[in-house]
Write a protein that holds these residues in place. Structure first.
Motif, PDB file in Angstrom:
ATOM      1  N   PHE A  38       0.822  -1.217   0.000  1.00  0.00           N
ATOM      2  CA  PHE A  38       0.000   0.000   0.000  1.00  0.00           C
ATOM      3  C   PHE A  38       0.855   1.267   0.000  1.00  0.00           C
ATOM      4  CE2 PHE A  38       0.352  -1.793   4.263  1.00  0.00           C
ATOM      5  CZ  PHE A  38       0.972  -0.775   4.956  1.00  0.00           C
ATOM      6  N   TRP A  39       2.160   1.137  -0.125  1.00  0.00           N
ATOM      7  CA  TRP A  39       3.015   2.322  -0.205  1.00  0.00           C
ATOM      8  C   TRP A  39       2.945   2.914  -1.610  1.00  0.00           C
ATOM      9  CZ3 TRP A  39       8.275   1.001   2.621  1.00  0.00           C
ATOM     10  CH2 TRP A  39       8.020   0.868   3.985  1.00  0.00           C
ATOM     11  N   ALA A  40       2.803   4.238  -1.691  1.00  0.00           N
ATOM     12  CA  ALA A  40       2.825   4.921  -2.983  1.00  0.00           C
ATOM     13  C   ALA A  40       4.263   4.981  -3.492  1.00  0.00           C
ATOM     14  CB  ALA A  40       2.240   6.325  -2.847  1.00  0.00           C
ATOM     15  N   SER A  41       4.449   4.749  -4.762  1.00  0.00           N
ATOM     16  CA  SER A  41       5.800   4.675  -5.329  1.00  0.00           C
ATOM     17  C   SER A  41       6.567   5.976  -5.155  1.00  0.00           C
ATOM     18  CB  SER A  41       5.722   4.311  -6.819  1.00  0.00           C
ATOM     19  OG  SER A  41       4.925   5.268  -7.512  1.00  0.00           O
ATOM     20  N   GLU A  42       5.854   7.122  -5.197  1.00  0.00           N
ATOM     21  CA  GLU A  42       6.547   8.402  -5.098  1.00  0.00           C
ATOM     22  C   GLU A  42       7.020   8.714  -3.675  1.00  0.00           C
ATOM     23  OE1 GLU A  42       2.079   9.232  -4.830  1.00  0.00           O
ATOM     24  OE2 GLU A  42       3.443   7.935  -5.979  1.00  0.00           O
ATOM     25  N   ALA A  43       6.584   7.921  -2.684  1.00  0.00           N
ATOM     26  CA  ALA A  43       6.951   8.215  -1.292  1.00  0.00           C
ATOM     27  C   ALA A  43       7.637   7.038  -0.611  1.00  0.00           C
ATOM     28  CB  ALA A  43       5.709   8.620  -0.499  1.00  0.00           C
ATOM     29  N   ILE A  44       8.158   6.083  -1.390  1.00  0.00           N
ATOM     30  CA  ILE A  44       8.767   4.886  -0.794  1.00  0.00           C
ATOM     31  C   ILE A  44       9.972   5.247   0.066  1.00  0.00           C
ATOM     32  CG2 ILE A  44      10.112   2.832  -1.356  1.00  0.00           C
ATOM     33  CD1 ILE A  44       8.132   2.178  -3.505  1.00  0.00           C
ATOM     34  N   GLU A  45      10.829   6.155  -0.426  1.00  0.00           N
ATOM     35  CA  GLU A  45      12.016   6.519   0.352  1.00  0.00           C
ATOM     36  C   GLU A  45      11.640   7.162   1.675  1.00  0.00           C
ATOM     37  OE1 GLU A  45      15.070   5.664  -0.242  1.00  0.00           O
ATOM     38  OE2 GLU A  45      14.405   4.615  -2.046  1.00  0.00           O
ATOM     39  N   SER A  46      10.580   7.986   1.654  1.00  0.00           N
ATOM     40  CA  SER A  46      10.127   8.609   2.884  1.00  0.00           C
ATOM     41  C   SER A  46       9.602   7.569   3.867  1.00  0.00           C
ATOM     42  CB  SER A  46       9.040   9.641   2.583  1.00  0.00           C
ATOM     43  OG  SER A  46       8.498  10.178   3.772  1.00  0.00           O
ATOM     44  N   TYR A  47       8.862   6.559   3.345  1.00  0.00           N
ATOM     45  CA  TYR A  47       8.373   5.489   4.210  1.00  0.00           C
ATOM     46  C   TYR A  47       9.519   4.749   4.880  1.00  0.00           C
ATOM     47  CZ  TYR A  47       3.974   6.060   1.617  1.00  0.00           C
ATOM     48  OH  TYR A  47       2.849   6.557   1.052  1.00  0.00           O
ATOM     49  N   LYS A  48      10.536   4.390   4.084  1.00  0.00           N
ATOM     50  CA  LYS A  48      11.662   3.631   4.626  1.00  0.00           C
ATOM     51  C   LYS A  48      12.383   4.429   5.707  1.00  0.00           C
ATOM     52  CE  LYS A  48      12.599   0.823   0.514  1.00  0.00           C
ATOM     53  NZ  LYS A  48      13.598   0.509  -0.548  1.00  0.00           N
ATOM     54  N   LYS A  49      12.548   5.729   5.469  1.00  0.00           N
ATOM     55  CA  LYS A  49      13.245   6.562   6.444  1.00  0.00           C
ATOM     56  C   LYS A  49      12.469   6.638   7.758  1.00  0.00           C
ATOM     57  CE  LYS A  49      15.131  11.205   7.100  1.00  0.00           C
ATOM     58  NZ  LYS A  49      15.304  12.542   6.485  1.00  0.00           N
ATOM     59  N   ARG A  50      11.144   6.797   7.659  1.00  0.00           N
ATOM     60  CA  ARG A  50      10.340   6.868   8.874  1.00  0.00           C
ATOM     61  C   ARG A  50      10.272   5.524   9.582  1.00  0.00           C
ATOM     62  NH1 ARG A  50       7.409  11.400   9.785  1.00  0.00           N
ATOM     63  NH2 ARG A  50       7.287  12.937   8.127  1.00  0.00           N
TER      64      ARG A  50
ATOM     65  N   GLY B 101       1.835  13.473  15.075  1.00  0.00           N
ATOM     66  CA  GLY B 101       1.687  12.631  13.904  1.00  0.00           C
ATOM     67  C   GLY B 101       2.344  13.226  12.666  1.00  0.00           C
ATOM     68  N   PHE B 102       2.176  12.537  11.545  1.00  0.00           N
ATOM     69  CA  PHE B 102       2.708  13.049  10.287  1.00  0.00           C
ATOM     70  C   PHE B 102       1.793  12.613   9.149  1.00  0.00           C
ATOM     71  CE2 PHE B 102       4.558   8.901  11.053  1.00  0.00           C
ATOM     72  CZ  PHE B 102       4.469   8.255   9.830  1.00  0.00           C
ATOM     73  N   GLU B 103       1.787  13.422   8.085  1.00  0.00           N
ATOM     74  CA  GLU B 103       0.934  13.150   6.928  1.00  0.00           C
ATOM     75  C   GLU B 103       1.742  12.471   5.839  1.00  0.00           C
ATOM     76  OE1 GLU B 103      -1.185  16.503   5.483  1.00  0.00           O
ATOM     77  OE2 GLU B 103      -2.025  17.062   7.455  1.00  0.00           O
ATOM     78  N   THR B 104       1.079  11.557   5.122  1.00  0.00           N
ATOM     79  CA  THR B 104       1.699  10.904   3.975  1.00  0.00           C
ATOM     80  C   THR B 104       0.592  10.434   3.048  1.00  0.00           C
ATOM     81  OG1 THR B 104       3.293   9.227   3.274  1.00  0.00           O
ATOM     82  CG2 THR B 104       1.804   8.635   5.088  1.00  0.00           C
ATOM     83  N   VAL B 105       0.940   9.617   2.056  1.00  0.00           N
ATOM     84  CA  VAL B 105      -0.014   9.144   1.056  1.00  0.00           C
ATOM     85  C   VAL B 105       0.099   7.628   0.955  1.00  0.00           C
ATOM     86  CG1 VAL B 105      -0.722   9.251  -1.350  1.00  0.00           C
ATOM     87  CG2 VAL B 105       0.139  11.302  -0.218  1.00  0.00           C
ATOM     88  N   TYR B 106      -1.047   6.933   0.999  1.00  0.00           N
ATOM     89  CA  TYR B 106      -1.109   5.492   0.759  1.00  0.00           C
ATOM     90  C   TYR B 106      -1.717   5.235  -0.619  1.00  0.00           C
ATOM     91  CZ  TYR B 106       0.124   3.961   5.486  1.00  0.00           C
ATOM     92  OH  TYR B 106       0.791   3.681   6.651  1.00  0.00           O
ATOM     93  N   LYS B 107      -1.441   4.067  -1.153  1.00  0.00           N
ATOM     94  CA  LYS B 107      -1.997   3.665  -2.455  1.00  0.00           C
ATOM     95  C   LYS B 107      -3.028   2.577  -2.230  1.00  0.00           C
ATOM     96  CE  LYS B 107       0.164   0.852  -5.091  1.00  0.00           C
ATOM     97  NZ  LYS B 107       1.150   0.194  -5.992  1.00  0.00           N
ATOM     98  N   HIS B 108      -4.257   2.820  -2.701  1.00  0.00           N
ATOM     99  CA  HIS B 108      -5.320   1.819  -2.591  1.00  0.00           C
ATOM    100  C   HIS B 108      -5.050   0.676  -3.572  1.00  0.00           C
ATOM    101  CE1 HIS B 108      -9.471   0.169  -2.781  1.00  0.00           C
ATOM    102  NE2 HIS B 108      -9.560   0.639  -1.518  1.00  0.00           N
ATOM    103  N   ALA B 109      -5.675  -0.443  -3.317  1.00  0.00           N
ATOM    104  CA  ALA B 109      -5.480  -1.598  -4.188  1.00  0.00           C
ATOM    105  C   ALA B 109      -5.881  -1.290  -5.630  1.00  0.00           C
ATOM    106  CB  ALA B 109      -6.276  -2.794  -3.656  1.00  0.00           C
TER     107      ALA B 109
END
Length: 659
Positions: A321-333, A345-353
């Motif tokens: 469910f990770w969006a491709s444009e934010a994968i590096e940010s996910y890994k860092k967090r 908290g913090f805001e980000t973007v998820y990818k729906h199925a």
């Protein structure tokens, strides 16, 4: 039965024997402590005798009263609180030196007998304690040290003890807390007594003789403790209650079994309740282990990302469910979760199925076991799609309000604009008519025609500048924050400020520091703030005399900000108005919408600054707003001012520029 017969005598004799042993132990302890205290008192007295002997040797060697000798006398008295005074008598019993005022008549008869006995026996002597009337009837005891040089008596040293202070300073507090201590003679005449914890009960007592030369002092101790009770150590009670304790243990075991069964039932109900609650909440919940593996997700999280629970559990980075444009940010967090604020908290973007993006707000905190050790991370995920839509609607609404406010402002300037535009248009028409008349008469002279055409050009540019300023002010466009000089913004808005000031017959003074560093602003929004504040200032002064109508604008750098102040000399702001000054839809004008100052504050805060006001000491109000520098490190502070050319009309009552 036989065991009961054997145990019964033991139960009867045990408390009596225990009481006897405890009594003997307490008495032996009191004797030992009394001996220790007696030795302590004797040690202090012997130490004082030794110190006095050293002083006596000094006097025998040199019988002069020197400053050093006086200092040694004083040191001895000050370092031993039980010592009242020290007196040096010569062979005729005249006072050579005393630490306190002393007369021989102050010495008790018992002390005078002791000094004679010490002289005759050539040995130090203690006197019998006696009451001194001059010392508030306190009881004192003297120690006499005779001094002989070459077998000839040369005097005595008399050291005076205060009996009550001997017990206060030589008996430890812990002993005085549990015992009544007294000093007496063989006839039980008490000279001093101390009972910090109360009077003795005459159950545990002991006496010790101090064996002092010349006096028989008895140290008596009387414990404040009562005689031991029959069951004081609870040993017998423990044996007697042992059988009852066994029955109680069986009952407690049965009770604990019932409680355990009830706790297990409550736990099952709690688990069922928690499961139902997790299925009903709209907040997504997920738990990941320390190595990043998903170990729990609730139904709301599955619905949010469009995957089943079995598709998500056991996954590690990168998640489906990770969006491709934010994968590096996910890994860092994921690798630095401990550095993030779980409260904000913090805001980000998820990818729906199905591929669409979902804006989410994540709150994450450490998951701890019963021992306080971290076992993973618990996350709460909120779908904020609706909030983002609401924020977009709110931004569009604010933009419409700003546009409406600009149009309202231009409506107020319409009549003044008509007058301003009429002057250059009338001038252009006059010069054009003159030029046509010259052409029709046939007397066309280029030198005469050129000034007229030049004036027509100047008037046309003047009208065009007014129209461009108005058009730029009311034009709707997206906010665009760029580094700008406030000088440029004031040059752009100046024609509109002039129109307002001229309509109220008010002069304008503008003071701007130069050079000023750039600020990151949206020019049109800032022009709206300046025009709104200047219009309010002008309206506040319309009831003043012409000489008082002066609008002042000051712009300067303060630390990492640029400060702009709009100063009027009107009547000021009443307290009841000040409380609601920045409230939406509040206005003191019958035709006002009540949105001007509220929009101004919103614009300034959007730029990272503050809009405030204060009373003008000279009358009126000062509105101030700050704007942060675009690059604070690239600019140095300067105080060199420059005048902004205003080109105000010369027919105003006051029209000056201040430098």
């Amino acid at each position: 039965m036989l065991m009961a017969i054997l145990i019964l005598p033991v139960l009867i004799l045990l408390p009596w024997q225990s009481q006897k042993i405890e009594f003997r132990n307490r008495q032996e302890q009191l004797i030992a402590d009394t001996l220790w205290v007696e030795q302590g008192i004797r040690f202090h007295l012997l130490r004082n005798e030794e110190n006095l002997r050293f002083l006596g040797d000094t006097i025998i060697a040199n019988s002069k009263v020197s400053e050093q000798l006086k200092e040694r006398f004083s040191d001895l008295i000050e370092s031993h609180p039980e010592l009242q005074q020290l007196v040096w008598l010569d062979a005729n019993d005249h006072v050579r030196y005393s630490t306190r005022e002393f007369k021989l008549d102050d010495m008790s008869p018992l002390s005078q007998e002791a000094i004679e006995h010490a002289r005759e026996s050539r040995t130090p002597q203690y006197s019998e304690p006696a009451v001194q009337e001059a010392q508030d009837r306190a009881i004192f005891m003297d120690y006499h040290l005779p001094l002989f040089k070459d077998d000839q008596y040369i005097g005595s040293l008399v050291l005076t003890y205060k009996m009550s202070v001997i017990l206060e300073n030589m008996v430890p507090w812990w002993f005085a807390k549990d015992n009544q201590i007294s000093l007496s003679d063989l006839d039980d005449n008490v000279f001093a007594q101390r009972s910090d914890g109360g009077y003795g009960r005459n159950v545990y007592t002991h006496s010790r003789s101090l064996n002092l030369s010349g006096v028989n002092l008895i140290l008596k101790t009387n414990s404040i403790k009562e005689a031991p009770k029959l069951l004081s150590n609870y040993l017998v009670a423990a044996v007697v209650l042992m059988g009852l304790g066994l029955l109680w243990s069986l009952w407690a075991l049965w009770r604990d079994i019932l409680r355990r069964q009830a706790a297990e039932t409550a736990l099952r109900e709690q688990i069922a309740f928690r499961s139902a609650m997790e299925k009903s909440v709209v907040t997504g919940l997920r738990v990941r282990s320390m190595d990043g593996e998903l170990v729990y997700v609730n139904q709301a999280f599955c619905d949010m990302v469009g995957y089943r629970e079995d598709q998500l559990l056991g996954q590690k980075a990168p998640m489906v469910f990770w969006a491709s444009e934010a994968i590096e940010s996910y890994k860092k967090r994921s690798s630095n979760s401990s550095n993030y604020d779980s409260l904000n908290g913090f805001e980000t973007v998820y990818k729906h199925a199905d591929g669409h993006r979902i804006p989410v707000l994540i709150y994450e905190s450490a998951l701890l076991n019963d021992d306080g050790e971290q076992t993973g991370w618990m996350g709460s995920i909120l779908d904020i799609s609706e909030r983002k839509k609401s924020e977009q609607v709110l931004r569009e609404h604010e933009e419409r309000l700003e546009s409406s406010a600009r149009l309202a402002t231009m409506g107020e300037l319409a009549s003044v604009m008509a007058h301003e535009l009429n002057q250059p248009l009338a001038a252009i028409s006059s010069y054009a008519t003159g030029a046509l008349n010259m052409m029709k008469s046939g007397n066309l002279d280029a030198e005469m025609l050129q000034p007229a055409l030049t004036q027509m050009q100047n008037q046309a540019q003047r009208a065009g500048q007014i129209i461009r300023s108005v058009h730029g002010f009311v034009a709707k466009r997206e906010p665009n924050r760029v580094p700008l000089q406030l000088m440029a913004i004031f040059n752009s808005i100046l024609p509109l400020i002039k129109l307002q000031a001229k309509s109220y017959l008010i002069g304008v003074e503008i003071y701007i520091d130069d050079p000023l560093p750039d600020v990151l602003v949206d020019a049109i929004s800032l022009e709206q703030v300046i025009l709104n504040l200047t219009r309010n200032a002008l309206q506040a002064m319309q009831e003043l005399t012409l000489t008082q109508r002066i609008l002042q604008i000051e712009v300067k750098r303060v630390d990492n900000y640029v400060l702009t102040e709009v100063i009027d000399h009107g009547t000021g702001i009443p307290p009841e108005v000040a409380e609601r000054l920045f409230s939406p839809f509040f206005s003191t004008k019958s035709e006002g919408m009540g949105m001007g100052l509220n929009i101004c504050r919103t614009i300034i805060e959007f730029h990272g600054g503050q809009l405030t006001y204060r009373d003008n000491p000279n009358g009126g109000t000062i509105f101030s707003f700050t704007l942060p520098l675009a690059n604070p490190q690239a600019h140095a502070q300067t105080d060199t001012p420059i005048d902004l050319p205003t080109e105000l009309p010369t027919d105003l009552p006051t029209d000056t520029q201040k430098g």
